[in-house]
Design a protein around this motif. Structure first.
Motif, PDB file in Angstrom:
ATOM      1  N   TRP A   9      -9.502   9.472  -2.036  1.00 12.21           N
ATOM      2  CA  TRP A   9     -10.165   8.482  -1.193  1.00 12.21           C
ATOM      3  C   TRP A   9      -9.652   7.079  -1.502  1.00 12.21           C
ATOM      4  CZ3 TRP A   9     -12.748   3.984  -1.245  1.00 12.21           C
ATOM      5  CH2 TRP A   9     -13.433   3.621  -0.087  1.00 12.21           C
ATOM      6  N   LEU A  10      -9.565   6.747  -2.777  1.00 14.92           N
ATOM      7  CA  LEU A  10      -9.107   5.409  -3.163  1.00 14.92           C
ATOM      8  C   LEU A  10      -7.683   5.122  -2.692  1.00 14.92           C
ATOM      9  CD1 LEU A  10     -10.564   5.064  -6.766  1.00 14.92           C
ATOM     10  CD2 LEU A  10     -11.141   3.658  -4.772  1.00 14.92           C
ATOM     11  N   ILE A  11      -6.801   6.094  -2.868  1.00 20.55           N
ATOM     12  CA  ILE A  11      -5.408   5.903  -2.441  1.00 20.55           C
ATOM     13  C   ILE A  11      -5.334   5.720  -0.929  1.00 20.55           C
ATOM     14  CG2 ILE A  11      -3.151   7.038  -2.235  1.00 20.55           C
ATOM     15  CD1 ILE A  11      -3.759   8.310  -5.018  1.00 20.55           C
ATOM     16  N   ALA A  14      -6.831   2.387   0.092  1.00 17.95           N
ATOM     17  CA  ALA A  14      -5.954   1.269  -0.271  1.00 17.95           C
ATOM     18  C   ALA A  14      -4.789   1.148   0.711  1.00 17.95           C
ATOM     19  CB  ALA A  14      -5.433   1.455  -1.698  1.00 17.95           C
ATOM     20  N   VAL A  15      -4.284   2.276   1.169  1.00 19.59           N
ATOM     21  CA  VAL A  15      -3.138   2.279   2.075  1.00 19.59           C
ATOM     22  C   VAL A  15      -3.554   1.948   3.515  1.00 19.59           C
ATOM     23  CG1 VAL A  15      -1.353   3.739   3.112  1.00 19.59           C
ATOM     24  CG2 VAL A  15      -1.778   3.845   0.652  1.00 19.59           C
ATOM     25  N   THR A  16      -4.635   2.571   3.985  1.00 17.47           N
ATOM     26  CA  THR A  16      -5.005   2.441   5.401  1.00 17.47           C
ATOM     27  C   THR A  16      -6.138   1.449   5.671  1.00 17.47           C
ATOM     28  OG1 THR A  16      -6.680   4.197   5.374  1.00 17.47           O
ATOM     29  CG2 THR A  16      -4.376   4.855   5.792  1.00 17.47           C
ATOM     30  N   ARG A  17      -6.998   1.228   4.663  1.00 17.57           N
ATOM     31  CA  ARG A  17      -8.203   0.404   4.782  1.00 17.57           C
ATOM     32  C   ARG A  17      -9.237   1.006   5.739  1.00 17.57           C
ATOM     33  NH1 ARG A  17      -6.763  -5.123   6.361  1.00 17.57           N
ATOM     34  NH2 ARG A  17      -9.007  -5.400   6.286  1.00 17.57           N
ATOM     35  N   TYR A  18      -9.139   2.302   6.005  1.00 16.96           N
ATOM     36  CA  TYR A  18     -10.124   3.004   6.818  1.00 16.96           C
ATOM     37  C   TYR A  18     -10.953   3.912   5.919  1.00 16.96           C
ATOM     38  CZ  TYR A  18      -7.745   1.734  11.186  1.00 16.96           C
ATOM     39  OH  TYR A  18      -7.197   1.052  12.244  1.00 16.96           O
ATOM     40  N   LYS A  71     -11.905  -1.512   9.990  1.00 10.97           N
ATOM     41  CA  LYS A  71     -11.283  -1.315   8.678  1.00 10.97           C
ATOM     42  C   LYS A  71     -12.216  -1.827   7.585  1.00 10.97           C
ATOM     43  CE  LYS A  71      -6.457  -1.274   9.909  1.00 10.97           C
ATOM     44  NZ  LYS A  71      -5.127  -1.679   9.512  1.00 10.97           N
ATOM     45  N   THR A  72     -12.094  -1.253   6.406  1.00 16.31           N
ATOM     46  CA  THR A  72     -12.863  -1.674   5.252  1.00 16.31           C
ATOM     47  C   THR A  72     -12.487  -3.109   4.905  1.00 16.31           C
ATOM     48  OG1 THR A  72     -12.895   0.584   4.436  1.00 16.31           O
ATOM     49  CG2 THR A  72     -13.386  -1.138   2.842  1.00 16.31           C
ATOM     50  N   GLY A  73     -13.489  -3.948   4.754  1.00 16.61           N
ATOM     51  CA  GLY A  73     -13.251  -5.336   4.392  1.00 16.61           C
ATOM     52  C   GLY A  73     -12.968  -6.244   5.569  1.00 16.61           C
ATOM     53  N   ALA A  74     -12.896  -5.681   6.773  1.00 12.33           N
ATOM     54  CA  ALA A  74     -12.637  -6.501   7.961  1.00 12.33           C
ATOM     55  C   ALA A  74     -13.928  -7.170   8.404  1.00 12.33           C
ATOM     56  CB  ALA A  74     -12.065  -5.647   9.098  1.00 12.33           C
TER      57      ALA A  74
END
Length: 76
Positions: A9-11, A14-18, A71-74
């Motif tokens: 999940w973390l990888i 981090a790559v997709t932000r989804y 996206k995560t953080g958007a």
């Protein structure tokens, strides 16, 4: 298994932000991990749970495919 799920999940996040895509990929990755570790009963259970996850999250998957999922953080 939780560690494998978390790392995948973390990888992916981090790559997709989804976050939603990361959960789907981590679920599938857990099934593959259980298969290679020869945990047949757990693999079958997680395969069923992953199939249900995919089934019940069709709308999220469609938004991902259309590029409409947040996206995560958007902000916004």
């Amino acid at each position: 298994l939780a560690l494998v799920f978390g790392i995948i999940w973390l990888i992916c996040a981090a790559v997709t932000r989804y976050s939603s895509l990361s959960a789907l990929v981590a679920s599938l990755g857990s099934v593959i991990f259980l298969h290679y570790e020869n945990h047949v009963q757990l693999m079958e259970l997680f395969a069923l749970l992953t199939a249900l996850l995919l089934l019940f999250h069709r709308e999220n998957i469609m938004r991902l495919l259309r590029g409409e999922e947040g996206k995560t953080g958007a902000k916004g």
